[in-house]
Design a protein around this motif. Structure first.
Motif, PDB file in Angstrom:
ATOM      1  N   SER A 171       0.780  -1.273   0.145  1.00 28.19           N
ATOM      2  CA  SER A 171      -0.087  -0.153   0.110  1.00 28.19           C
ATOM      3  C   SER A 171       0.798   1.319  -0.141  1.00 28.19           C
ATOM      4  CB  SER A 171      -1.049   0.145   1.202  1.00 28.19           C
ATOM      5  OG  SER A 171      -0.164   0.485   2.472  1.00 28.19           O
ATOM      6  N   GLU A 172       0.301   2.427  -0.361  1.00 25.89           N
ATOM      7  CA  GLU A 172       0.757   3.611  -0.484  1.00 25.89           C
ATOM      8  C   GLU A 172       1.400   3.992   0.941  1.00 25.89           C
ATOM      9  OE1 GLU A 172      -0.526   8.151  -1.055  1.00 25.89           O
ATOM     10  OE2 GLU A 172      -1.104   6.665  -2.911  1.00 25.89           O
ATOM     11  N   GLY A 173       0.667   3.632   1.798  1.00 25.08           N
ATOM     12  CA  GLY A 173       0.942   3.902   3.224  1.00 25.08           C
ATOM     13  C   GLY A 173       2.018   3.212   3.810  1.00 25.08           C
ATOM     14  N   GLU A 174       2.182   1.973   3.360  1.00 25.00           N
ATOM     15  CA  GLU A 174       3.548   0.982   3.888  1.00 25.00           C
ATOM     16  C   GLU A 174       4.601   1.451   3.217  1.00 25.00           C
ATOM     17  OE1 GLU A 174       2.558  -3.537   4.242  1.00 25.00           O
ATOM     18  OE2 GLU A 174       1.219  -2.534   2.606  1.00 25.00           O
ATOM     19  N   ILE A 175       4.496   2.151   2.031  1.00 28.21           N
ATOM     20  CA  ILE A 175       5.813   2.477   1.241  1.00 28.21           C
ATOM     21  C   ILE A 175       6.222   3.816   2.035  1.00 28.21           C
ATOM     22  CG2 ILE A 175       6.476   3.721  -0.926  1.00 28.21           C
ATOM     23  CD1 ILE A 175       4.582   1.646  -2.183  1.00 28.21           C
ATOM     24  N   LEU A 176       5.124   4.718   2.077  1.00 29.08           N
ATOM     25  CA  LEU A 176       5.697   5.994   2.958  1.00 29.08           C
ATOM     26  C   LEU A 176       6.260   5.636   4.400  1.00 29.08           C
ATOM     27  CD1 LEU A 176       2.398   8.139   1.802  1.00 29.08           C
ATOM     28  CD2 LEU A 176       4.804   8.644   0.775  1.00 29.08           C
TER      29      LEU A 176
END
Length: 67
Positions: free
Chosen positions: A39-44
């Motif tokens: 997810s985008e959140g995990e990447i960030l």
């Protein structure tokens, strides 16, 4: 800074492959993570120097390179 200005290419960095904001974070690496379902959140979280706008920029960059 426009979205496309966030994508940088330098022959002296990462073998000339597109990176995000002159950092050694390659566009292809983040795209691969997204393709694997990260997810985008995990990447960030994993890359605290990245911003949401960077992810938007690399997705736009990819879309433009396919057209």
């Amino acid at each position: 800074m426009s979205l496309m200005e966030r994508i940088t290419v330098s022959p002296l960095q990462c073998g000339g492959r597109p990176c995000i904001r002159k950092m050694r974070i390659r566009v292809s690496d983040v795209l691969e993570l997204l393709g694997q379902g990260v997810s985008e959140g995990e990447i960030l979280t994993d890359f605290p120097d990245l911003e949401r706008e960077d992810i938007k920029a690399l997705m736009l960059f990819r879309a433009l390179s396919l057209s």
